[in-house]
Design a protein around this motif. Structure first.
Motif, short mmCIF file in Angstrom:
data_model
loop_
_atom_site.label_atom_id
_atom_site.label_comp_id
_atom_site.label_asym_id
_atom_site.label_seq_id
_atom_site.Cartn_x
_atom_site.Cartn_y
_atom_site.Cartn_z
N LEU A 132 0.83 -1.20 0.00
CA LEU A 132 0.00 0.00 0.00
C LEU A 132 0.87 1.26 0.00
CD1 LEU A 132 -2.82 -1.05 2.50
CD2 LEU A 132 -3.04 -0.77 0.02
N VAL A 133 1.91 1.25 0.82
CA VAL A 133 2.82 2.41 0.85
C VAL A 133 3.52 2.57 -0.50
CG1 VAL A 133 4.90 3.34 1.92
CG2 VAL A 133 3.15 2.26 3.35
N GLN A 134 3.97 1.45 -1.06
CA GLN A 134 4.65 1.48 -2.36
C GLN A 134 3.74 2.08 -3.45
OE1 GLN A 134 6.15 -2.40 -3.60
NE2 GLN A 134 5.98 -1.83 -5.76
N ARG A 135 2.45 1.82 -3.33
CA ARG A 135 1.50 2.30 -4.33
C ARG A 135 0.98 3.70 -4.02
NH1 ARG A 135 -0.78 -1.07 -7.80
NH2 ARG A 135 -2.89 -0.22 -7.53
N GLY A 136 1.52 4.34 -2.97
CA GLY A 136 1.13 5.70 -2.65
C GLY A 136 -0.06 5.83 -1.74
N GLU A 137 -0.56 4.70 -1.21
CA GLU A 137 -1.69 4.72 -0.28
C GLU A 137 -1.11 4.80 1.14
OE1 GLU A 137 -4.72 1.78 -1.16
OE2 GLU A 137 -3.92 1.57 -3.19
N PHE A 138 -0.56 5.98 1.47
CA PHE A 138 0.24 6.12 2.69
C PHE A 138 -0.57 5.95 3.97
CE2 PHE A 138 2.46 8.93 -0.48
CZ PHE A 138 3.47 8.02 -0.75
N LEU A 139 -1.77 6.53 4.03
CA LEU A 139 -2.58 6.41 5.24
C LEU A 139 -3.01 4.96 5.48
CD1 LEU A 139 -4.85 9.59 5.21
CD2 LEU A 139 -2.99 9.04 6.79
N GLY A 140 -3.49 4.32 4.43
CA GLY A 140 -3.91 2.92 4.55
C GLY A 140 -2.74 2.03 4.93
N ARG B 229 6.42 0.29 13.74
CA ARG B 229 5.79 1.58 14.06
C ARG B 229 6.60 2.73 13.44
NH1 ARG B 229 4.65 -0.96 19.27
NH2 ARG B 229 2.39 -1.38 19.33
N GLY B 230 7.91 2.57 13.40
CA GLY B 230 8.74 3.57 12.73
C GLY B 230 8.44 3.66 11.26
N GLU B 231 8.19 2.52 10.63
CA GLU B 231 7.80 2.52 9.21
C GLU B 231 6.45 3.20 9.02
OE1 GLU B 231 8.20 -1.24 7.13
OE2 GLU B 231 9.68 -1.90 8.60
N ALA B 232 5.54 2.98 9.96
CA ALA B 232 4.23 3.62 9.89
C ALA B 232 4.37 5.14 9.98
CB ALA B 232 3.30 3.09 10.99
N PHE B 233 5.21 5.61 10.90
CA PHE B 233 5.46 7.04 11.05
C PHE B 233 6.02 7.62 9.76
CE2 PHE B 233 8.18 10.65 12.12
CZ PHE B 233 7.31 11.42 12.87
N ALA B 234 6.98 6.90 9.17
CA ALA B 234 7.59 7.36 7.91
C ALA B 234 6.56 7.41 6.78
CB ALA B 234 8.75 6.43 7.54
N ALA B 235 5.66 6.45 6.77
CA ALA B 235 4.63 6.45 5.72
C ALA B 235 3.71 7.65 5.84
CB ALA B 235 3.82 5.14 5.80
N ARG B 236 3.32 7.96 7.08
CA ARG B 236 2.47 9.14 7.28
C ARG B 236 3.20 10.43 6.91
NH1 ARG B 236 -2.16 7.79 9.91
NH2 ARG B 236 -2.17 5.83 11.10
N ALA B 237 4.51 10.47 7.18
CA ALA B 237 5.30 11.67 6.85
C ALA B 237 5.35 11.93 5.35
CB ALA B 237 6.71 11.51 7.42
N MET B 238 5.16 10.87 4.56
CA MET B 238 5.19 11.05 3.10
C MET B 238 4.01 11.90 2.60
SD MET B 238 6.41 7.30 1.77
CE MET B 238 7.92 6.54 2.39
N LEU B 239 3.00 12.08 3.43
CA LEU B 239 1.85 12.90 3.03
C LEU B 239 2.20 14.38 3.06
CD1 LEU B 239 -0.94 11.00 4.96
CD2 LEU B 239 -0.78 11.22 2.48
N ASN B 240 3.23 14.76 3.77
CA ASN B 240 3.58 16.18 3.94
C ASN B 240 4.31 16.75 2.71
OD1 ASN B 240 2.54 16.05 6.52
ND2 ASN B 240 4.49 15.40 7.42
#
Length: 283
Positions: free
Chosen positions: A240-248, A272-283
């Motif tokens: 999901l992160v790879q496909r740009g679906e960062f929140l999901g 959890r660190g990976e989750a934080f990084a994924a959310r940061a990609m939205l910024n």
């Protein structure tokens, strides 16, 4: 030939519902599950196409002789019909094609991976009343006929060649370097067969990052099976992160972290660190 692409979301959701329902039946139907995998993969496979594939399996079964004899006679009859008369077999090039993992395509092309060709052998033989089952040798799926003490193995990828004990040992050694163990010759559960097919699809997609859509549906179908590795949730989150679906993806990572925390706190913190990084990609 264009590679298959999944159907629209509404059709895909319905197919997944049917897949999950079939997988949880008391006696899941292997052909139905494999065809539903094909329909999730290929938006051009409609209900008429699903029916046509089942009809083709019935037709092939009708061409077998009536109860030819013991396990070896069944194996030879299947080899003569499927391997020789109708030309089902595999080639090294088949490992490079997604269609080689889709039952409806294998029935048309007469080509496929060892496990899909074995599904054809099993489903045709089963319809004709043969004592048949899959045998999940490491690295190379084959079919077995008869009870353990008189078991006869055949290799559909090699046109249904009947295997001696030495042949089976060579297959295992060539694929993994391991020795053949009696446990490897036990009948494979239909749901384990489906999971192994989906694993093959995931491996195909992993070598082709541009087809992350294929990797995602293969993981999601695997997660619908009653028994599957927990780590698949982590793999889905990464996709999901790879496909740009960062929140999901972040939400999935956090849910997976909760699962693993009980056994590995350090791993949970990394996730959890990976989750934080994924959310940061939205910024």
């Amino acid at each position: 030939m264009r590679p298959p692409y999944p159907p629209p979301p509404e059709r895909s959701a319905e197919l997944r519902r049917r897949f999950a329902e079939e997988a949880r039946c008391e006696r899941p139907d292997l052909a139905t599950l494999c065809l539903l995998v094909g329909a999730v993969a290929d938006g051009e496979l409609d209900e008429a196409g699903l029916d046509a594939a089942q009809v083709e399996l019935d037709r092939l079964a009708g061409l077998l002789p009536y109860r030819p004899g013991g396990p070896r006679a069944w194996a030879v009859a299947l080899r003569e019909l499927l391997g020789e008369r109708t030309g089902f077999h595999g080639t090294p090039a088949d490992y490079q094609r997604l269609e080689s993992s889709l039952l409806h395509e294998v029935l048309v092309r007469r080509r496929g991976l060892p496990i899909l060709l074995s599904v054809v052998w099993m489903e045709v033989a089963r319809r004709a009343g043969a004592p048949v089952y899959g045998v999940a040798l490491p690295g190379h799926f084959v079919v077995g006929f008869g009870p353990e003490e008189g078991q006869v193995l055949a290799d559909p990828f090699d046109g249904g060649r009947v295997l001696s004990g030495a042949d089976a040992e060579l297959l295992v050694a060539g694929a993994t370097g391991a020795r053949l163990d009696a446990a490897m010759l036990r009948p494979a559960d239909p749901l384990d067969v489906v999971l192994r097919i989906l694993n093959n699809v995931r491996a195909w997609a992993a070598a082709r990052p541009e087809r992350s859509d294929v990797a995602l549906w293969a993981v999601e179908l695997s997660l619908l099976l009653p028994s599957r590795p927990a780590r698949l949730r982590y793999e889905r989150a990464q996709l999901l992160v790879q496909r740009g679906e960062f929140l999901g993806g972040a939400a999935e990572l956090e849910a997976y972290a909760e699962v693993v925390e009980a056994v590995d706190e350090a791993a949970a913190e990394r996730v959890r660190g990976e989750a934080f990084a994924a959310r940061a990609m939205l910024n």
